[in-house]
Design a protein around this motif. Structure first.
Motif, PDB file in Angstrom:
ATOM      1  N   UNK A   1      38.271  47.012  38.996  1.00 17.04           N
ATOM      2  CA  UNK A   1      38.412  46.699  40.427  1.00 17.04           C
ATOM      3  C   UNK A   1      37.104  46.121  40.951  1.00 17.04           C
ATOM      4  N   UNK A   2      35.975  46.699  40.531  1.00 15.91           N
ATOM      5  CA  UNK A   2      34.664  46.194  40.958  1.00 15.91           C
ATOM      6  C   UNK A   2      34.434  44.764  40.448  1.00 15.91           C
ATOM      7  N   UNK A   3      34.825  44.486  39.201  1.00 11.16           N
ATOM      8  CA  UNK A   3      34.704  43.129  38.665  1.00 11.16           C
ATOM      9  C   UNK A   3      35.554  42.141  39.464  1.00 11.16           C
ATOM     10  N   UNK A   4      36.756  42.549  39.816  1.00 11.74           N
ATOM     11  CA  UNK A   4      37.644  41.688  40.595  1.00 11.74           C
ATOM     12  C   UNK A   4      37.048  41.420  41.978  1.00 11.74           C
ATOM     13  N   UNK A   5      36.504  42.452  42.615  1.00 17.14           N
ATOM     14  CA  UNK A   5      35.880  42.276  43.932  1.00 17.14           C
ATOM     15  C   UNK A   5      34.681  41.330  43.850  1.00 17.14           C
TER      16      UNK A   5
ATOM     17  N   UNK B   1      35.970  37.830  43.643  1.00 12.63           N
ATOM     18  CA  UNK B   1      36.453  37.395  44.955  1.00 12.63           C
ATOM     19  C   UNK B   1      35.293  37.062  45.893  1.00 12.63           C
ATOM     20  N   UNK B   2      34.258  37.916  45.859  1.00 12.32           N
ATOM     21  CA  UNK B   2      33.082  37.680  46.701  1.00 12.32           C
ATOM     22  C   UNK B   2      32.402  36.363  46.329  1.00 12.32           C
ATOM     23  N   UNK B   3      32.240  36.127  45.022  1.00 11.36           N
ATOM     24  CA  UNK B   3      31.617  34.888  44.567  1.00 11.36           C
ATOM     25  C   UNK B   3      32.438  33.674  44.994  1.00 11.36           C
ATOM     26  N   UNK B   4      33.753  33.768  44.918  1.00 11.43           N
ATOM     27  CA  UNK B   4      34.600  32.659  45.343  1.00 11.43           C
ATOM     28  C   UNK B   4      34.512  32.428  46.835  1.00 11.43           C
ATOM     29  N   UNK B   5      34.524  33.508  47.611  1.00 10.78           N
ATOM     30  CA  UNK B   5      34.422  33.397  49.067  1.00 10.78           C
ATOM     31  C   UNK B   5      33.084  32.760  49.490  1.00 10.78           C
ATOM     32  N   UNK B   6      32.003  33.166  48.816  1.00  6.28           N
ATOM     33  CA  UNK B   6      30.692  32.579  49.126  1.00  6.28           C
ATOM     34  C   UNK B   6      30.647  31.083  48.823  1.00  6.28           C
TER      35      UNK B   6
END
Length: 189
Positions: free
Chosen positions: A174-178, A181-186
């Motif tokens: 779950x942490x890897x997925x988050x 997602x954070x890297x993509x959002x940035x």
């Protein structure tokens, strides 16, 4: 009547040498195109198989001191070494598939909730299809043990499902997925 079958056939130029090395139990030095760079590895192939338009080569990796799965189209160069291969616990690709499913080293639980479309997609992924459980409404889940060393691989696999899948466990997944997602959002800010 017209049938259209989209193909995803990847060129794998080193199939002959991989197959011959598997038959002869020979060692190879390969140039492998990993996610970040081309790396040199010494391997001893077990065999070859094809799935979803890709050729795969399970092989003993002398760097990792374990069996690893290599995509043949990512092997940019392969050369025989003068060294003799070692005795492997698998006599064929089928032995490797059967035994690797029953013997997961350093196992961790991996559970994913799937929508109806997620179930459909998981059924076309060789590493998930045998573990898909369906509910009456067509949705379902995957619950399996995976090697801890393969966690990133399985998270990347589920990432491709988008909203059709949700990782339930382990927390590291779950942490890897988050983080993904954070890297993509940035990237889009």
């Amino acid at each position: 009547m017209f049938f259209w079958n989209p193909s995803r056939v990847q060129t794998a130029n080193e199939l002959d040498i991989l197959l011959n090395a598997a038959v002869d139990q020979s060692m190879l030095t390969i140039q492998y195109d990993s996610q970040k760079e081309i790396k040199e590895r010494m391997i001893q192939p077990i065999g070859l198989y094809s799935h979803n338009g890709f050729w795969y080569c399970p092989a003993y990796c002398f760097l990792r001191e374990d069996i690893r799965l290599f995509r043949a189209d990512r092997i940019k160069k392969a050369e025989l070494t003068n060294e003799k291969g070692q005795e492997l616990p698998y006599s064929s690709v089928m032995d490797w598939i059967e035994l690797s499913e029953s013997e997961v080293s350093d196992p961790i639980p991996f559970t994913v909730e799937l929508t109806r479309e997620g179930v459909r997609r998981a059924m076309s992924e060789m590493d998930l299809e045998r573990h898909v459980q369906k509910r009456q409404d067509g949705a379902g889940w995957v619950k399996m043990n995976i090697p801890k060393t393969e966690l990133t691989y399985f998270v990347d696999l589920v990432w491709n499902f988008g909203r059709e899948a949700q990782i339930i466990e382990p927390e590291e997944a779950i942490a890897l997925m988050k983080r993904k997602l954070k890297d993509l959002l940035e990237r889009y800010h």
